[in-house]
Motif scaffolding. Structure first.
Motif, mmCIF file in Angstrom:
data_model
loop_
_atom_site.group_PDB
_atom_site.id
_atom_site.type_symbol
_atom_site.label_atom_id
_atom_site.label_comp_id
_atom_site.label_asym_id
_atom_site.label_seq_id
_atom_site.Cartn_x
_atom_site.Cartn_y
_atom_site.Cartn_z
ATOM 1 N N GLY A 104 0.840 -1.197 0.000
ATOM 2 C CA GLY A 104 0.000 0.000 0.000
ATOM 3 C C GLY A 104 0.870 1.240 0.000
ATOM 4 O O GLY A 104 1.742 1.402 -0.845
ATOM 5 N N GLU A 105 0.650 2.096 0.963
ATOM 6 C CA GLU A 105 1.423 3.340 1.081
ATOM 7 C C GLU A 105 2.660 3.192 1.961
ATOM 8 O O GLU A 105 3.402 4.154 2.160
ATOM 9 N N VAL A 106 2.883 2.006 2.517
ATOM 10 C CA VAL A 106 3.986 1.798 3.460
ATOM 11 C C VAL A 106 5.164 1.115 2.762
ATOM 12 O O VAL A 106 5.024 0.019 2.209
ATOM 13 N N TRP A 107 6.293 1.788 2.814
ATOM 14 C CA TRP A 107 7.538 1.230 2.293
ATOM 15 C C TRP A 107 8.332 0.703 3.490
ATOM 16 O O TRP A 107 8.440 1.374 4.513
ATOM 17 N N THR A 108 8.908 -0.493 3.322
ATOM 18 C CA THR A 108 9.701 -1.095 4.389
ATOM 19 C C THR A 108 11.084 -1.429 3.841
ATOM 20 O O THR A 108 11.214 -1.989 2.756
ATOM 21 N N VAL A 109 12.091 -1.082 4.633
ATOM 22 C CA VAL A 109 13.479 -1.377 4.269
ATOM 23 C C VAL A 109 14.060 -2.281 5.350
ATOM 24 O O VAL A 109 14.079 -1.927 6.528
ATOM 25 N N ARG A 110 14.513 -3.451 4.950
ATOM 26 C CA ARG A 110 15.220 -4.356 5.858
ATOM 27 C C ARG A 110 16.691 -4.300 5.489
ATOM 28 O O ARG A 110 17.115 -4.783 4.436
ATOM 29 N N ASP A 111 17.456 -3.679 6.353
ATOM 30 C CA ASP A 111 18.892 -3.511 6.135
ATOM 31 C C ASP A 111 19.559 -4.885 6.181
ATOM 32 O O ASP A 111 19.335 -5.657 7.114
ATOM 33 N N LEU A 112 20.387 -5.172 5.187
ATOM 34 C CA LEU A 112 21.116 -6.441 5.145
ATOM 35 C C LEU A 112 22.573 -6.260 5.575
ATOM 36 O O LEU A 112 23.428 -7.088 5.254
#
Length: 157
Positions: free
Chosen positions: A73-81
């Motif tokens: 939707g409108e939510v961006w998620t970043v999972r740092d590797l």
């Protein structure tokens, strides 16, 4: 207009969706080294290209976070590797924080698949930057991408 991080929630000046991802810009309040941050989230590349405006001498031109970037939707998620690349535009680039990646894996914060992805993306990105003579603009242009940056507002002394 909020940026949620592991250290808190910060106000954001700019969110701008682009053909290739999301542009984010915000001030760093009371940070000892950084006064302003801008980033392009590039999900197809598994990279967040960051540009920091420092209070003092520029430490590097760009900081590339290797990450898994998703949108719901409108939510961006970043999972740092954990792996990062420091780019001195037109001069050199280096992979950093390998120790953080190994420690995160050892402590179960990142699984083998994610670790493999981080190493693969970091090395492929470094090789592509080398072919582009360590030019961020040329590296992105080869992929049909143009990254635009804003002029950081001056913070009162």
């Amino acid at each position: 207009m909020r940026h949620h991080t592991n250290t808190g929630i910060r106000s954001v000046q700019t969110y701008l969706e682009t053909d290739h991802g999301l542009f984010v810009a915000r001030e760093f309040i009371a940070h000892p080294r950084v006064r302003y941050w801008q980033a392009h989230l590039l999900p197809a590349q598994n990279v967040v290209v960051c540009r920091y405006d420092f209070h003092g001498r520029r430490e590097h031109d760009y900081h590339l976070d290797i990450a898994q970037i998703t949108r719901k939707g409108e939510v961006w998620t970043v999972r740092d590797l954990y792996l990062d690349i420091l780019l001195h535009d037109g001069l050199m680039a280096e992979i950093v924080d390998t120790d953080e990646l190994l420690c995160a894996h050892e402590h179960g914060l990142i699984d083998g698949r994610e670790m493999h992805c981080a190493v693969t993306v970091a090395h492929a990105t470094l090789a592509a930057l080398a072919r582009a003579r360590y030019s961020l603009r040329d590296w992105q242009a080869a992929q049909g991408i143009r990254l635009d940056w804003c002029v950081a507002p001056l913070t009162p002394a």
